[in-house]
Design a protein around this motif. Sequence first.
Motif, PDB file in Angstrom:
ATOM      1  N   THR A 124       0.837  -1.205   0.000  1.00 46.65           N
ATOM      2  CA  THR A 124       0.000   0.000   0.000  1.00 46.65           C
ATOM      3  C   THR A 124       0.870   1.253   0.000  1.00 46.65           C
ATOM      4  N   GLU A 130      -5.663  -1.426  -4.619  1.00 45.92           N
ATOM      5  CA  GLU A 130      -6.349  -2.273  -3.658  1.00 45.92           C
ATOM      6  C   GLU A 130      -6.617  -3.668  -4.240  1.00 45.92           C
ATOM      7  N   SER A 131      -6.821  -3.775  -5.542  1.00 50.61           N
ATOM      8  CA  SER A 131      -7.077  -5.071  -6.155  1.00 50.61           C
ATOM      9  C   SER A 131      -5.899  -6.028  -5.972  1.00 50.61           C
ATOM     10  N   ALA A 134      -5.693  -6.603  -1.681  1.00 52.31           N
ATOM     11  CA  ALA A 134      -6.824  -7.257  -1.006  1.00 52.31           C
ATOM     12  C   ALA A 134      -6.610  -8.741  -0.744  1.00 52.31           C
TER      13      ALA A 134
END
Length: 342
Positions: A124, A130-131, A134
């Motif tokens: 991050t 985020e894909s 996650a």
Amino acid sequence: MAQAYDHGGGVRSIRVPIPDNPLGHTLVHVLDTDAGPILIDTGWDDPASWTTLTEGLTARGTSVAEIHGVVVTHHHPDHHGLSGRVRESSGAWIAMHPADTAVVRRTREAPPERWFSYMAGKLTAAGAPESHVAPLRKAPGHRTLPGLTPALPDREIVPGELLDLPGRRLRAVWTPGHTPGHVCLHLDEEHPGRLPGNGRLFSGDHLLPGITPHIGLYEDPDDTTLTDPLGDYLDSLERVGRLAPAEILPAHQHPFTDAPARVADLLAHHAARLTGLLALLTTPLTPWQLAERMTWNRPWPAIPHSSRTIAVSEAESHLRRLVKLGRAEAVPGSDPVTYVAV
């Protein structure tokens, strides 16, 4: 059928397969000593790999029960994975550089969810979408890591000193970069084929005939020290080049000669890569954005998830080198952090 080779002078090798990996195999080297044979690396902890290793030893006139010791070039599972099983079968000792022993101890003691949480935070901060992040956050307690419980070594490799191997002159050369405790092993004896040069070098993953080793970050969740693994690697390359061994016995691909020429190729590769990154950094980029724009062995969309994580780590190691050289800097206030050439 195990593929085993005799290199002369009491040195043999066995091609131990790596499951589902494009590298294909690890070359496990067997070195005869007056106290019994030792292994240099052992291969991946997998039933097929174990069968290949034991069959290869038998094909070369020995057995796993006769192994006197295991010298590990570095902690990665395709090198250290079977060390514990060899020790259980033979009573052999295991030797490793203390910097990599610390990694092994940390791997054994930390729960998997801590590692996945740490990696999610690192990615991050590097600007990963985020894909990509996650999956690392989903049920980490049910995940497993390769080599999660690697064997703890019981001997320390001291760079520059001869290992305690009766009848042989094997000296460790500390070559950090691929890992913090990577070592090459210099067999300081005349080459059996009388090739010109300074003995033979078991090079692990430090010096390979046709592959540029991965240089990522040294990851320790408890240590915020800004390491410079690429700088370490380049310094180590020059040290090995000056050693000028007659023959290099790597852990992947095949034996080769002319270490100084291969070292020069790798130094030129990284110099060109750093120059190319500076051209990209005329615009501020996150480490993820930089990795997307770098040249890999396939287009970015075709790189699988785990390999993208490795690529970002490689991009960050190059960024750290540029920052240390005063050629790039972080943009103040950027979040996630971006870097720009100076």
